[in-house]
Scaffold this active site. Sequence first.
Site, PDB file in Angstrom:
ATOM      1  N   ILE A  18     -14.533-100.346  73.737  1.00 51.30           N
ATOM      2  CA  ILE A  18     -15.938-100.719  73.703  1.00 51.30           C
ATOM      3  C   ILE A  18     -16.707-100.199  74.912  1.00 51.30           C
ATOM      4  CG2 ILE A  18     -15.587-102.961  74.828  1.00 51.30           C
ATOM      5  CD1 ILE A  18     -17.729-104.016  72.785  1.00 51.30           C
ATOM      6  N   HIS A  90     -14.225 -96.849  67.632  1.00 53.81           N
ATOM      7  CA  HIS A  90     -13.777 -97.668  68.753  1.00 53.81           C
ATOM      8  C   HIS A  90     -13.461 -99.087  68.295  1.00 53.81           C
ATOM      9  CE1 HIS A  90     -16.996-100.629  69.659  1.00 53.81           C
ATOM     10  NE2 HIS A  90     -17.735 -99.808  68.932  1.00 53.81           N
ATOM     11  N   CYS A  91     -12.624 -99.763  69.078  1.00 46.37           N
ATOM     12  CA  CYS A  91     -12.393-101.194  68.944  1.00 46.37           C
ATOM     13  C   CYS A  91     -12.562-101.786  70.339  1.00 46.37           C
ATOM     14  CB  CYS A  91     -11.017-101.488  68.327  1.00 46.37           C
ATOM     15  SG  CYS A  91      -9.629-100.695  69.155  1.00 46.37           S
ATOM     16  N   ALA A  92     -11.851-102.820  70.685  1.00 46.02           N
ATOM     17  CA  ALA A  92     -12.016-103.402  72.017  1.00 46.02           C
ATOM     18  C   ALA A  92     -11.358-102.536  73.089  1.00 46.02           C
ATOM     19  CB  ALA A  92     -11.439-104.815  72.053  1.00 46.02           C
ATOM     20  N   SER A  98      -9.016 -99.262  66.025  1.00 42.33           N
ATOM     21  CA  SER A  98      -9.670 -97.951  65.920  1.00 42.33           C
ATOM     22  C   SER A  98      -8.668 -96.876  65.531  1.00 42.33           C
ATOM     23  CB  SER A  98     -10.349 -97.596  67.242  1.00 42.33           C
ATOM     24  OG  SER A  98      -9.421 -97.625  68.316  1.00 42.33           O
TER      25      SER A  98
END
EC number: 3.1.3.48
Length: 328
Positions: A18, A90-92, A98
Amino acid sequence: MALLDRVPGDLNLYIGGIFTLRRREALQQANITHVLSVLRIPLDQNLFSPFKHMVVEVDDVEDENLLEHFPATNKFIQDGLNGGGGVLVHCAMGKSRSATCLIAYLMQKHNITAAQALSHIRQARSICEPNDGFMKQLELYGQMQMPEQVEETPAYQRWVYQREVELSRACGQAPEAEKIRFEDEHTNGEASKFELRCRKCRRPLATSQYIIQHAASTNTNQSDSEKSAVSPPKNCAHYFVDPLTWMRPELEQGKLDGRLECPKCHTNVGKYAWQGMQCSCSEWVVPGISLSKGRIDEVRSRTSTEIRRPPRSIPPLSPSPAFSRQNL
């Protein structure tokens, strides 16, 4: 200034966490036009201006259903690339969720396995590692041949049904009646190798395509299609089968276990246990829906040609043709 993690190859495709969204200059230099967010946390919408943005709200846990989103995320990524811009997924942390969506895209794009796609993505971001549940979903996606409509695929429907059974089992309950999948209501007219008949009245109860093979009945010299239509070995006292329509009055009562009677002569022909059942060969089958060999006759089909349906158990991935970075 550090560059973004770009997937090797000709595609303008990137992966990150992120905080990658705060690297505005790098995003601009990469000509990012589309951002796919795969996480379930409050997002500052100011981070996504002026990008085309898609959010898939999932947690990074093994029982999360990310498989159902693959067609939509694949389309979003492809639309971004078709427009001539770059796509950031994206993810965290840029590690599991992702990576899973990017793997699904590369699998469909290049007809490669989940393991091959993951290895390729790790060249850009070495920490990528989908959780075990997501990897199993990716493997199932490959076995399904990466369809455009996942939810209409019988393999996906069986997988969802198995998830419901496992959830009910964990809660110590039988599955809800409307969620039980009776396989013979989803048949496509395929031929069977043999049928199982009540020994007393000869009423047909099941055919070979609805028999569930378990570990003890696996012959490593047989193909997957052959395994799906053979009898259990002699040391197994049961035929384990899918839920079938004639069982509906019993299975929909909401009991954890019980007996199965022939619908014609009412002879006890088997039993069931949603929490699972141990075969006489020592293997556990979940859920356990069995017909007793002592109450059933196996009658071979007279047809010489058989069309077999895929096995109930999920087979291992078959090797895919090798690919190089030039393919991507």
